[in-house]
Design a protein around this motif. Sequence first.
Motif, short mmCIF file in Angstrom:
data_model
loop_
_atom_site.label_atom_id
_atom_site.label_comp_id
_atom_site.label_asym_id
_atom_site.label_seq_id
_atom_site.Cartn_x
_atom_site.Cartn_y
_atom_site.Cartn_z
N UNK A 202 -111.63 -46.81 -40.25
CA UNK A 202 -111.11 -46.49 -39.58
C UNK A 202 -110.03 -45.22 -39.28
N UNK A 203 -108.90 -45.46 -38.58
CA UNK A 203 -107.63 -44.40 -38.73
C UNK A 203 -107.31 -45.01 -40.31
N UNK A 204 -106.82 -44.37 -41.32
CA UNK A 204 -106.24 -44.97 -42.58
C UNK A 204 -104.82 -44.95 -42.36
N UNK A 205 -103.98 -43.52 -41.81
CA UNK A 205 -102.31 -44.02 -41.22
C UNK A 205 -102.36 -45.04 -40.74
N UNK A 206 -103.12 -45.78 -39.87
CA UNK A 206 -102.98 -46.34 -39.08
C UNK A 206 -102.91 -47.51 -40.19
N UNK A 207 -103.66 -47.79 -40.71
CA UNK A 207 -103.98 -49.29 -41.40
C UNK A 207 -103.18 -49.38 -43.02
N UNK A 208 -102.40 -48.19 -43.25
CA UNK A 208 -101.32 -48.35 -44.57
C UNK A 208 -100.28 -48.78 -43.26
N UNK A 209 -100.01 -48.13 -42.52
CA UNK A 209 -98.39 -48.58 -42.40
C UNK A 209 -98.67 -49.76 -41.88
N UNK A 210 -98.82 -50.15 -41.45
CA UNK A 210 -99.56 -51.98 -40.42
C UNK A 210 -99.61 -52.83 -41.80
N UNK A 211 -99.70 -52.56 -43.00
CA UNK A 211 -99.98 -53.27 -44.36
C UNK A 211 -98.37 -52.94 -44.81
N UNK A 212 -97.59 -52.13 -44.62
CA UNK A 212 -96.16 -51.45 -45.03
C UNK A 212 -95.49 -52.22 -44.15
N UNK A 213 -95.79 -52.71 -42.88
CA UNK A 213 -94.69 -53.14 -42.13
C UNK A 213 -95.07 -54.76 -42.16
#
Length: 409
Positions: A202-213
Amino acid sequence: MTRYLPVIRLFRSREAGADRVAFIELFFDLVFVFAVTQLSHHLIEHVTFRGALETLVMLVAVWWVWIYTTWVTNWMNPEKGPVRWMLIALMLAGLVLSTAIPYAFDDRGLQFALAYLVMQIGRTLFVVVSYRRVGEPQAALNLTRITIWFVYSAPFWISGALIGGDLQLVLWSIALAIELSAPAVRYWVPGIKASPIESWQVAGGHMAERAGLFMILALGESIIVTGTLFSRAEITTSSVLALLAAFVGTILFWLLYFSHGAEHGTRFISASAQTGRIARLTYTYLHMVLVGGVVLLAVGDDLVLAHPDDPLDAATNAIVVGAAALYLLGNLLFKRSIGRPWLRSHLLGMAALTVLWALAPLVPGMTPLALTWIVNGIVALVVVIDEYVWPTDEEAEREVQEAADSVEI
């Protein structure tokens, strides 16, 4: 000859900067603000062990829909028309699911189950077809495996809704147990075996940002519940102190996750060559614990605001203390999964909360308001210690580089 849309453009580029969260994803999340609010209200109105189990089952289902959609938008470009319309269709189905939550274990069980299955199976089939049309057989096979697991759990959802009663809770729990085990066994299916873990990058930055959101979404729901109840309450010293306690509790929860953990997680998954493994454990499984803690926080704030000076009852004690303990546990596991050691501050905080839960009913004159401030004090101490022992940016970067590629899940 039929002319098709250029499906290859439906998938995200893996170039730098192409993994940003799209506005349609944030728009999609609005449905889940409503869903989380509905879950909180369900537990507030059913403050019993059975009510807690019902809320837990529905919370896991709501999270499971959201996180699977996040995986899909990690691969597909949500700013392209077909993907955007797929998300809008999911929003409608999510609204149907959310409106069923208050009566999902009454006369709207079938509405909840059908909306859930339409979202999970329909979205996954959309991605299967899209991958097949661009000549990605391995990716299409991975999504086919997921579809098969959802189809396998579907009879338990439907039969539970039709039967109702205690058996509904059992059957829906079995359905979720099936689905929760699927990523752990890499969607093993007889005849086509399991997915190779390398195919789930996966695109790690996107996954982490979505979880934070989603965490912000859940914490925002806590503020909505608190503000709504306070606006209807009589303004007294106790109600103002209860409002302040609720606000402080929400800020402390935000600090525990976002002060260091969220950014460290982004760096960790982005630096790793095993993004699929990390996304599966850290952002698919462990964040359920964190979200559960935030939902309990909203319920506890509601109970305290409604009766700040009443004698402390067992349910309020369990929910107010349990919210903080569960959230500390979630943060402990989350931070350990992104390369940090077992944080003693979190372990000590959980131990102190356990002692408080046991002793609070024995303290003469203990009220929900007093209990909330004591819990806030314990969590604040954890936040302060966490701030003191957290590595500097340079040390954190070095930890990430050393640990990211050695993670074993």
